[in-house]
Design an enzyme around this catalytic site. Structure first.
Site, PDB file in Angstrom:
ATOM      1  CB  VAL A   5      -0.932  -0.013   1.227  1.00 29.95           C
ATOM      2  CG1 VAL A   5      -1.814   1.229   1.244  1.00 29.95           C
ATOM      3  CG2 VAL A   5      -1.786  -1.281   1.240  1.00 29.95           C
ATOM      4  N   PRO A   6       1.154   1.810  -1.170  1.00 21.39           N
ATOM      5  CG  PRO A   6       0.951   2.619  -3.354  1.00 21.39           C
ATOM      6  CD  PRO A   6       0.338   1.657  -2.372  1.00 21.39           C
ATOM      7  CB  CYS A   7       2.301   5.226   2.724  1.00 15.53           C
ATOM      8  SG  CYS A   7       3.486   4.068   3.421  1.00 15.53           S
ATOM      9  CG  HIS A   8       6.733   4.380  -1.484  1.00 14.11           C
ATOM     10  ND1 HIS A   8       6.011   3.217  -1.272  1.00 14.11           N
ATOM     11  CD2 HIS A   8       7.055   4.404  -2.799  1.00 14.11           C
ATOM     12  CE1 HIS A   8       5.918   2.574  -2.420  1.00 14.11           C
ATOM     13  NE2 HIS A   8       6.542   3.261  -3.360  1.00 14.11           N
TER      14      HIS A   8
END
Length: 157
Positions: free
Chosen positions: A121-124
């Site tokens: 889950v690409p919070c970056h």
């Protein structure tokens, strides 16, 4: 609950879940205690393979069953994070607008920071409104490395 710790170019990642879904992917330096968890590397072999493919630049999306525990707003933010395409970024404000809550960029930031399944889950991929990098669980250098990997500017092997 089960867990595994895998080696990656950004450091050891802790995978946590049950037999059906990944419930946590914890960044280096942010691993929770393993009391009451059972080590099961075999259970997480597919997730480990997909993450290795991501880090070597051959995987752009994940096919992993996820179950993230959080409040309703957090879950909406995390679902929106999954819509940010590989190699692209979105600001906190953009995500708030997409959720129909344009004044909620700080709440989006808080939910982003509590994302229990980092990288997948690409919070970056979430950045400041000015295009600046903002906080990340394992540091801005790590965030930059992930964004550079996705932009094709650097390999993480």
């Amino acid at each position: 609950m089960l867990y595994s710790i895998i080696s990656t170019p950004i450091g050891p990642l802790m995978l946590r879940g049950d037999t059906r879904a990944l419930t946590g992917l914890h960044l280096p330096g942010r691993h929770p205690a393993t009391d009451g968890l059972l080590l099961d590397d075999e259970r997480f072999a597919d997730e480990a393979r997909q993450l290795a493919e991501y880090f070597d630049g051959t995987r752009r999306s994940f096919e992993i069953a996820l179950r993230a525990a959080g409040g309703a707003f957090q879950c909406r933010v995390w679902a929106e994070l999954e819509r940010i395409p590989y190699g692209e970024t979105a600001s906190y404000g953009e995500i708030a607008r997409r959720l129909g809550a344009p004044a909620a960029s700080r709440a989006v930031g808080a939910a982003n920071g509590r994302n229990p399944i980092a990288i997948v889950v690409p919070c970056h991929r979430v950045i400041g409104g000015s295009g600046s990098l903002t906080g990340y669980g394992c540091g801005l250098e790590c965030k930059r490395a992930l964004l550079d990997l996705e932009a094709g500017r650097a390999a993480l092997v």
